[in-house]
Design a protein around this motif. Structure first.
Motif, PDB file in Angstrom:
ATOM      1  N   ILE A  52      50.935  45.687  44.842  1.00  8.03           N
ATOM      2  CA  ILE A  52      49.524  45.428  45.138  1.00  8.03           C
ATOM      3  C   ILE A  52      49.402  43.938  45.420  1.00  8.03           C
ATOM      4  CG2 ILE A  52      47.167  45.381  44.235  1.00  8.03           C
ATOM      5  CD1 ILE A  52      47.906  47.746  42.443  1.00  8.03           C
ATOM      6  N   VAL A  53      48.881  43.640  46.598  1.00  7.02           N
ATOM      7  CA  VAL A  53      48.687  42.240  46.984  1.00  7.02           C
ATOM      8  C   VAL A  53      47.220  42.078  47.346  1.00  7.02           C
ATOM      9  CG1 VAL A  53      49.404  40.385  48.532  1.00  7.02           C
ATOM     10  CG2 VAL A  53      51.030  42.166  47.901  1.00  7.02           C
ATOM     11  N   GLY A  54      46.426  41.600  46.402  1.00  5.46           N
ATOM     12  CA  GLY A  54      45.003  41.416  46.649  1.00  5.46           C
ATOM     13  C   GLY A  54      44.278  42.729  46.823  1.00  5.46           C
ATOM     14  N   SER A  55      43.100  42.644  47.380  1.00  5.98           N
ATOM     15  CA  SER A  55      42.318  43.826  47.740  1.00  5.98           C
ATOM     16  C   SER A  55      41.543  43.451  48.990  1.00  5.98           C
ATOM     17  CB  SER A  55      41.383  44.233  46.598  1.00  5.98           C
ATOM     18  OG  SER A  55      40.469  43.201  46.323  1.00  5.98           O
ATOM     19  N   SER A  56      40.924  44.425  49.602  1.00  5.91           N
ATOM     20  CA  SER A  56      40.259  44.106  50.860  1.00  5.91           C
ATOM     21  C   SER A  56      38.829  44.606  50.867  1.00  5.91           C
ATOM     22  CB  SER A  56      41.031  44.695  52.032  1.00  5.91           C
ATOM     23  OG  SER A  56      41.002  46.091  51.974  1.00  5.91           O
ATOM     24  N   LEU A  57      38.090  44.062  51.789  1.00  8.08           N
ATOM     25  CA  LEU A  57      36.701  44.411  51.981  1.00  8.08           C
ATOM     26  C   LEU A  57      36.552  44.868  53.417  1.00  8.08           C
ATOM     27  CD1 LEU A  57      33.772  44.139  50.786  1.00  8.08           C
ATOM     28  CD2 LEU A  57      33.754  41.853  51.787  1.00  8.08           C
ATOM     29  N   THR A  58      35.896  45.977  53.642  1.00  9.11           N
ATOM     30  CA  THR A  58      35.693  46.485  54.991  1.00  9.11           C
ATOM     31  C   THR A  58      34.275  46.142  55.426  1.00  9.11           C
ATOM     32  OG1 THR A  58      37.221  48.294  54.544  1.00  9.11           O
ATOM     33  CG2 THR A  58      35.764  48.538  56.445  1.00  9.11           C
ATOM     34  N   LEU A  59      34.170  45.493  56.576  1.00 11.95           N
ATOM     35  CA  LEU A  59      32.865  45.106  57.107  1.00 11.95           C
ATOM     36  C   LEU A  59      32.533  45.916  58.346  1.00 11.95           C
ATOM     37  CD1 LEU A  59      33.248  41.217  56.959  1.00 11.95           C
ATOM     38  CD2 LEU A  59      32.050  42.679  55.324  1.00 11.95           C
ATOM     39  N   ASP A  60      31.262  46.102  58.596  1.00 11.18           N
ATOM     40  CA  ASP A  60      30.807  46.700  59.845  1.00 11.18           C
ATOM     41  C   ASP A  60      30.500  45.534  60.781  1.00 11.18           C
ATOM     42  OD1 ASP A  60      29.358  47.793  61.975  1.00 11.18           O
ATOM     43  OD2 ASP A  60      28.551  49.394  60.700  1.00 11.18           O
ATOM     44  N   TYR A  61      31.486  45.171  61.592  1.00 11.02           N
ATOM     45  CA  TYR A  61      31.358  43.998  62.458  1.00 11.02           C
ATOM     46  C   TYR A  61      30.240  44.159  63.480  1.00 11.02           C
ATOM     47  CZ  TYR A  61      35.591  42.120  60.440  1.00 11.02           C
ATOM     48  OH  TYR A  61      36.523  41.615  59.559  1.00 11.02           O
ATOM     49  N   ALA A  62      29.991  45.361  63.934  1.00  9.93           N
ATOM     50  CA  ALA A  62      28.916  45.583  64.907  1.00  9.93           C
ATOM     51  C   ALA A  62      27.569  45.173  64.304  1.00  9.93           C
ATOM     52  CB  ALA A  62      28.893  47.037  65.354  1.00  9.93           C
ATOM     53  N   LYS A  63      27.346  45.528  63.048  1.00 13.92           N
ATOM     54  CA  LYS A  63      26.091  45.161  62.385  1.00 13.92           C
ATOM     55  C   LYS A  63      25.979  43.652  62.181  1.00 13.92           C
ATOM     56  CE  LYS A  63      25.290  49.570  60.138  1.00 13.92           C
ATOM     57  NZ  LYS A  63      25.280  50.326  58.895  1.00 13.92           N
ATOM     58  N   LEU A  64      27.119  42.968  62.182  1.00 14.53           N
ATOM     59  CA  LEU A  64      27.127  41.516  62.041  1.00 14.53           C
ATOM     60  C   LEU A  64      27.095  40.805  63.392  1.00 14.53           C
ATOM     61  CD1 LEU A  64      29.792  41.297  59.199  1.00 14.53           C
ATOM     62  CD2 LEU A  64      27.323  40.929  58.974  1.00 14.53           C
TER      63      LEU A  64
END
Length: 159
Positions: A52-64
């Motif tokens: 396990i190397v860190g963790s991630s966050l999923t973004l909705d780039y279209a909304k940004l």
């Protein structure tokens, strides 16, 4: 380096974390009928082993406002300039992925931009890097598959 051995409980913990990295250890423990302390210790061991190397966050780039995706193949003058070029690419925050490759391109990048004008400016920045003699761009019409979870589940089934 010795291969880290994962048992069925480790697989189950990882499986739940793959689905949602923010799952509380207490929830994992309840589902697996083990203590939260056991989950914590096992996750810590997998982190220390580099599984396990860190963790991630999923973004909705279209909304940004960043729904435009382009892939840019970069040709460099000499392969000895690869590190230098990668260091310059790394200074452009809109280049989200860069791979050193074999074949047609020396480096292959993923660019995320607001629109075509923004992408053009980013591509011009890439083209202006010393050592880059040419770029070739492909525009993504739709990111149809982006599912790391399926790969991770398959890997754990193979272990």
């Amino acid at each position: 380096m010795a291969k880290f051995k994962l048992d069925e409980v480790d697989h189950q913990i990882l499986d739940m974390l793959i689905e949602n990295t923010r799952t509380p250890f207490t929830d994992i423990a309840k589902k697996l009928l083990i203590s939260a302390g056991t989950v914590h210790v096992r996750v810590k061991k997998m982190e220390e082993a580099g599984i396990i190397v860190g963790s991630s966050l999923t973004l909705d780039y279209a909304k940004l406002g960043y729904s435009f995706i382009a892939y840019v193949g970069i040709y460099i003058n000499k392969t000895s300039q690869t590190t230098f070029v990668l260091e310059r690419i790394n200074q452009i925050p809109y280049v989200t992925v860069a791979h050193v490759t074999t074949g047609k391109f020396n480096i292959f990048c993923k660019v995320r931009a607001k629109n075509t004008e923004h992408a053009k400016n980013i591509i011009f920045q890439l083209d202006d890097i010393e050592g880059v003699y040419r770029t070739e761009t492909m525009i993504s019409l739709d990111e149809s598959i982006n599912d790391k979870k399926r790969l991770m589940h398959s890997i754990f089934q193979d272990l």
